[in-house]
Design a protein around this motif. Structure first.
Motif, PDB file in Angstrom:
ATOM      1  N   CYS A 158      -3.585   0.564  -2.787  1.00 11.69           N
ATOM      2  CA  CYS A 158      -3.048  -0.760  -2.459  1.00 11.69           C
ATOM      3  C   CYS A 158      -3.049  -1.672  -3.681  1.00 11.69           C
ATOM      4  N   PHE A 159      -1.967  -2.428  -3.823  1.00 15.60           N
ATOM      5  CA  PHE A 159      -1.847  -3.458  -4.858  1.00 15.60           C
ATOM      6  C   PHE A 159      -1.794  -4.816  -4.168  1.00 15.60           C
ATOM      7  N   GLU A 160      -2.559  -5.761  -4.708  1.00 14.89           N
ATOM      8  CA  GLU A 160      -2.642  -7.097  -4.107  1.00 14.89           C
ATOM      9  C   GLU A 160      -2.211  -8.139  -5.128  1.00 14.89           C
ATOM     10  N   ASN A 161      -1.215  -8.927  -4.733  1.00 12.01           N
ATOM     11  CA  ASN A 161      -0.734 -10.021  -5.570  1.00 12.01           C
ATOM     12  C   ASN A 161      -0.916 -11.360  -4.851  1.00 12.01           C
ATOM     13  N   GLU A 162      -1.882 -11.369  -3.923  1.00 10.81           N
ATOM     14  CA  GLU A 162      -2.072 -12.538  -3.068  1.00 10.81           C
ATOM     15  C   GLU A 162      -2.669 -13.727  -3.811  1.00 10.81           C
ATOM     16  N   ALA A 163      -3.382 -13.465  -4.911  1.00  9.45           N
ATOM     17  CA  ALA A 163      -4.032 -14.550  -5.639  1.00  9.45           C
ATOM     18  C   ALA A 163      -3.170 -15.113  -6.766  1.00  9.45           C
ATOM     19  N   CYS A 174       0.828  -1.195   0.000  1.00 14.70           N
ATOM     20  CA  CYS A 174       0.000   0.000   0.000  1.00 14.70           C
ATOM     21  C   CYS A 174       0.866   1.249   0.000  1.00 14.70           C
ATOM     22  N   TYR A 175       0.366   2.288  -0.654  1.00 11.30           N
ATOM     23  CA  TYR A 175       1.021   3.580  -0.700  1.00 11.30           C
ATOM     24  C   TYR A 175      -0.016   4.655  -0.373  1.00 11.30           C
ATOM     25  N   TYR A 176       0.471   5.806   0.124  1.00  6.17           N
ATOM     26  CA  TYR A 176      -0.448   6.802   0.667  1.00  6.17           C
ATOM     27  C   TYR A 176      -0.119   8.184   0.106  1.00  6.17           C
ATOM     28  N   ALA A 177      -1.179   8.992  -0.035  1.00  8.55           N
ATOM     29  CA  ALA A 177      -1.045  10.371  -0.496  1.00  8.55           C
ATOM     30  C   ALA A 177      -1.940  11.250   0.357  1.00  8.55           C
ATOM     31  N   ASP A 178      -1.419  12.394   0.771  1.00  7.28           N
ATOM     32  CA  ASP A 178      -2.166  13.331   1.607  1.00  7.28           C
ATOM     33  C   ASP A 178      -2.863  14.367   0.730  1.00  7.28           C
ATOM     34  N   LEU A 229     -13.026   3.648  -3.219  1.00  3.21           N
ATOM     35  CA  LEU A 229     -13.315   4.545  -4.332  1.00  3.21           C
ATOM     36  C   LEU A 229     -13.103   3.865  -5.680  1.00  3.21           C
ATOM     37  N   LEU A 230     -12.047   3.091  -5.782  1.00  2.00           N
ATOM     38  CA  LEU A 230     -11.737   2.360  -7.009  1.00  2.00           C
ATOM     39  C   LEU A 230     -11.223   0.978  -6.629  1.00  2.00           C
ATOM     40  N   GLU A 231     -11.570  -0.007  -7.418  1.00  3.56           N
ATOM     41  CA  GLU A 231     -11.030  -1.346  -7.208  1.00  3.56           C
ATOM     42  C   GLU A 231     -11.114  -2.132  -8.499  1.00  3.56           C
ATOM     43  N   GLY A 232     -10.240  -3.111  -8.628  1.00  4.26           N
ATOM     44  CA  GLY A 232     -10.222  -3.935  -9.813  1.00  4.26           C
ATOM     45  C   GLY A 232      -9.532  -5.260  -9.540  1.00  4.26           C
TER      46      GLY A 232
END
Length: 214
Positions: A104-109, A42-46, A80-83
């Motif tokens: 956040c990026f997920e490579n769990e699958a 995960c990465y964050y922006a203020d 807000l967004l997901e894919g």
């Protein structure tokens, strides 16, 4: 009278400086990261003010079938967004809340490591009120400001095109490497089969003549 002529008024220079002050302020983060298999990052922006524009771009450069899962959430953890299994994405949305947004990026699958390029951009458009002394510069600043926005738009278009070709280069290069690997192992397998068939033919002929001699 001096042979050299000097500008009678520094208004063009002041107008240019004013236009630069009125230019769009952008905070962007361009990163490349390697996401291991079964990993989440995960990465964050203020966002400092409501109504600011947030840009989010990502592209999978290599790994597996170039697919990745992602999710974007606001400070209240609202999605807000997901894919799922997306190769790339380019989104712009309005931040209605002040705070920290997560990407956040997920490579769990998936079982392959993924190389990702992504940008997180927070854009604001501050407007300054011209004072009475600056009112004569309004026409100059308006023209320069419009030109600045046009140049900014053209630069954004060029940047997106470069990102597209960069992504295509990585994917095509990955395809070439995969094809070369398949050709190599196919050649090795073909050589093994040819050697095995030759040995089998020698054995059959040797057995045939041994039986004929008997």
């Amino acid at each position: 009278m001096s042979p050299f002529s000097y500008p009678s008024s520094p208004r063009p220079l002041v107008a240019l400086l004013a236009a630069l002050l009125l230019a769009v302020q952008v905070q962007a983060t361009a990163l490349t990261t390697l996401l291991a298999a079964n990993e989440r990052s995960c990465y964050y922006a203020d966002v400092d003010g409501a109504g600011e524009k947030v840009g989010f771009y990502f592209a999978v450069q290599s790994g597996g079938n170039f697919e990745i899962d992602y999710v974007v959430m606001d400070p209240d953890d609202k999605v807000l967004l997901e894919g799922v299994a997306e190769k790339q994405g380019d989104y712009i949305f309005t931040a209605n809340k002040v705070g920290e947004y997560s990407f956040c990026f997920e490579n769990e699958a998936y079982t392959n490591d993924k190389l990702l390029d992504f940008d997180i951009m927070v854009e604001s458009e501050p407007r300054r009120t011209l004072s009475a002394q600056q009112q004569p510069l309004k026409e100059h600043t308006s023209a320069l400001e419009e030109s600045t926005y046009k140049i900014s738009g053209l630069l954004s278009s060029v940047t997106r095109t470069q990102k597209y070709f960069h992504t295509r280069h990585h994917r095509n290069f990955s395809t070439v490497l995969s094809t070369q690997s398949r050709i190599f192992w196919f050649t090795v397998l073909e050589c093994v089969i040819i050697i095995a068939m030759s040995l089998l033919q020698v054995w059959i002929l040797k057995t045939f003549f041994s039986r004929s001699g008997r």
